[in-house]
Design an enzyme around this catalytic site. Structure first.
Site, PDB file in Angstrom:
ATOM      1  N   ALA A  66       0.821  -1.208   0.000  1.00  0.00           N
ATOM      2  CA  ALA A  66       0.000   0.000   0.000  1.00  0.00           C
ATOM      3  C   ALA A  66       0.858   1.261   0.000  1.00  0.00           C
ATOM      4  O   ALA A  66       1.937   1.306   0.602  1.00  0.00           O
ATOM      5  CB  ALA A  66      -0.928   0.008   1.203  1.00  0.00           C
ATOM      6  N   GLY A 111       1.446  -6.148   0.327  1.00  0.00           N
ATOM      7  CA  GLY A 111       0.482  -6.397  -0.727  1.00  0.00           C
ATOM      8  C   GLY A 111       1.110  -6.821  -2.032  1.00  0.00           C
ATOM      9  O   GLY A 111       0.511  -7.558  -2.819  1.00  0.00           O
ATOM     10  N   GLU A 114       1.592 -10.410  -1.784  1.00  0.00           N
ATOM     11  CA  GLU A 114       0.289 -11.062  -1.872  1.00  0.00           C
ATOM     12  C   GLU A 114      -0.233 -11.095  -3.304  1.00  0.00           C
ATOM     13  O   GLU A 114      -0.843 -12.092  -3.724  1.00  0.00           O
ATOM     14  CB  GLU A 114      -0.697 -10.360  -0.937  1.00  0.00           C
ATOM     15  N   GLU A 134       3.688  -7.088   7.743  1.00  0.00           N
ATOM     16  CA  GLU A 134       2.578  -6.337   8.339  1.00  0.00           C
ATOM     17  C   GLU A 134       2.545  -6.354   9.865  1.00  0.00           C
ATOM     18  O   GLU A 134       2.127  -5.373  10.490  1.00  0.00           O
ATOM     19  CB  GLU A 134       1.235  -6.865   7.792  1.00  0.00           C
TER      20      GLU A 134
END
Length: 260
Positions: A66, A111, A114, A134
């Protein structure tokens, strides 16, 4: 559609979607997530696209997660709306029905890692690194990381990486089975196109049904999974491409598949 935050190009039956924010390490912004969703839909609906690549522009990062600079200016309500959008983008990558290969040229963190995990497999540069950091920000991976990582490398190894937030090299990722290939940076796209051409020479309906059978069947009880495989096989059996494949084999020529 004109894209501002990504690039979308086609090479034959291969589509290449790149996050185009190298100055921001290809961080995931609100606009980028919207464009990823649009590009995935465009690639899915394009019958001439048999398989796709997901990568990032530049040689520094695939995606670092992000865009925290954008997020620090947002209200709590805006963050909730952005979070819902991001979940849609991660889900769309994981559920994309055609083969989708992640090509990681640098950092794949949070992310970004991911997104790569949501693809069918990963081709990595020797400069690539992976991590789900995270917990260091007092949150957990929220783009599928806690579910996808254990399925790829096993539960205990995934727990160690997620609990520590540790970053690993491309070679370590290869040893864990997280990536399929590690190549020198200057050979990354050459290797990618080589692999993709091996994929798209095959029947596009068969590719989609093979992906569906694997993805839906891998967690099922065996008899149910075998029934699913038979269903996916029967979809292929009724296609013009199946007829073309048999005809080309008997005529000793390369088949010309059309996805019908």
């Amino acid at each position: 559609m004109e894209y501002q935050n990504i690039k979308l190009i086609k090479e034959g039956h291969i589509a290449i979607m790149s996050i185009n924010r190298p100055e921001a390490m290809n961080a995931l912004s609100t606009g980028t997530a919207r464009e990823i969703l649009a590009a995935l839909e465009e690639m899915e609906l394009d019958d001439d696209v048999f398989a796709a690549v997901f990568t990032g522009e530049g040689d520094k990062a695939f995606c670092v997660g992000a865009d925290l600079k954008e997020r620090k200016t947002m209200t709590r309500e805006e963050m909730k709306r952005q979070r819902a959008l991001f979940v849609r983008a991660f889900t769309a990558v994981a559920e994309f029905p055609k083969p989708l290969v992640a090509v990681v040229n640098g950092f794949a963190l949070g992310g970004g890692c991911e997104f790569a995990l949501g693809c069918d497999f990963i081709i990595a540069s020797e400069k690539a690194s992976f991590g789900l950091p995270e917990v260091g920000l007092a949150i957990i991976p929220g783009g599928g990381g806690t579910q996808l990582m254990p399925r790829v490398i096993g539960r205990s190894r995934a727990k160690e990486l997620i609990f520590t937030g540790r970053r690993i090299s491309a070679q370590d990722a290869y040893k864990l089975g997280l990536v399929n290939y590690v190549v020198p940076p200057e050979q990354l796209m050459e290797k990618t196109i080589q692999v993709m051409r091996e994929i798209v020479k095959n029947g596009p309906v068969a590719l989609r049904q093979a992906k569906r059978s694997i993805n839906l069947g891998v967690e099922l009880e065996l008899n149910t999974a075998l029934a699913l495989e038979a269903e996916c096989y029967n979809v292929c059996l009724a296609t013009e491409d199946r007829d073309e494949g048999l005809l080309a084999f008997n005529e000793k020529r390369k088949p010309v598949y059309k996805g019908r």
